[in-house]
Write an enzyme that holds these catalytic residues in place. Structure first.
Site, short mmCIF file in Angstrom:
data_model
loop_
_atom_site.label_atom_id
_atom_site.label_comp_id
_atom_site.label_asym_id
_atom_site.label_seq_id
_atom_site.Cartn_x
_atom_site.Cartn_y
_atom_site.Cartn_z
N GLY A 24 0.83 -1.20 0.00
CA GLY A 24 0.00 0.00 0.00
C GLY A 24 0.86 1.25 0.00
N ASN A 25 0.26 2.38 0.28
CA ASN A 25 1.02 3.63 0.39
C ASN A 25 0.35 4.54 1.42
OD1 ASN A 25 -0.93 5.45 -1.05
ND2 ASN A 25 -0.52 4.01 -2.71
N TYR A 26 0.95 5.69 1.67
CA TYR A 26 0.51 6.54 2.78
C TYR A 26 -0.62 7.51 2.43
CZ TYR A 26 4.68 4.96 5.24
OH TYR A 26 5.62 4.19 5.86
N ALA A 92 -4.05 7.49 -5.13
CA ALA A 92 -2.66 7.05 -5.27
C ALA A 92 -2.70 5.55 -5.53
CB ALA A 92 -1.87 7.37 -4.02
#
Ligand code: C5P
Length: 221
Positions: A24-26, A92
């Site tokens: 995943g990402n932030y 994102a």
């Protein structure tokens, strides 16, 4: 009152490795949610396709569609886009996903572990490809340095009408923060630059620019 319907994507996507792990990402989803709220405030109907975030929708004119992976987001966007006047791609989206999902939890060993990844579909580019003359597609470019050339290249490659550049290099801007600093480009170059502002304030600027373009084009509402 705006008599339009907009598709907005927000948040990260999670690409499952096994039942308990993912890539995943932030991304917090704050910018996408702020844009959806601003559109709804002005009277637009909004379809908000969001990855996993801990945010709530306020305005009842927003239809929230929850997804987890890029493939699910892609599918929902394909379904909804034909009925929309435009799309604002704020999510994102993870660039890669594991080739194989392991239905069993992967066990720890003393060996190195290799997970083979394959590219996810580019949702913005797919909408850019099929958009009608009366539809706008807007993208975001998050770069580690404010790089207008890279943003312009992305606008062309994905066939976008506008691209909103924000730099991770700017203090308090980008993922996780409540503030951001942006530059908006169309195919001719920079059309808007902002100071560091709250994402809710930037959403007002971004939506104003999109509506201005939408209304200036013949055949658009
Ligand atoms: O290529 P890059 O990821 O920097 O492009 C960013 C823009 O493209 C954003 O608007 C993002 O929402 C969109 N995007 C997408 N699907 C992907 C990757 C990016 O819609 N797989």
């Amino acid at each position: 009152m705006l008599n339009i319907t907009y598709l907005v994507t927000a948040g990260p996507t999670h690409e499952q490795i096994d039942p308990v792990r993912y890539i995943g990402n932030y991304s917090s989803g704050k910018m996408g949610f702020a844009i959806a709220e601003r559109l709804a405030q002005l009277g637009a109907k909004v379809i908000l396709v969001t990855g996993p975030v801990s945010l709530e929708v306020q305005n009842p004119a927003i239809t929230r569609v929850d997804v987890v992976s890029a493939d699910q987001m892609f599918e929902k966007c394909q379904d909804y886009f034909p009925t929309c006047d435009g799309a604002i791609m704020v999510a994102a989206v993870a660039d890669y996903k594991p080739v194989h999902f392991s239905p069993e939890k992967i066990k720890r060993t003393d060996e190195n572990l290799t997970i083979t990844l394959c590219p996810n579909p580019d949702i913005a580019a797919s909408l850019g490809k099929v958009k009608r003359k009366d539809q706008l597609v807007v993208g975001f470019a998050l770069e580690t340095a404010a790089d207008e050339k890279k943003a312009m290249l992305k606008l062309q490659q994905k066939n976008l009408d506008l691209i909103i550049l924000n730099s991770l290099g700017d203090h308090q801007a980008g993922f996780k923060y409540d503030t951001n600093k942006i530059t908006i480009l169309d195919s001719t170059g920079v059309v808007f630059t902002s100071e560091l502002k709250l994402k809710s304030e930037l959403a007002i600027d971004i939506v104003a620019k999109i509506i201005e373009i939408q209304q200036s084009r013949p055949g658009m509402c």
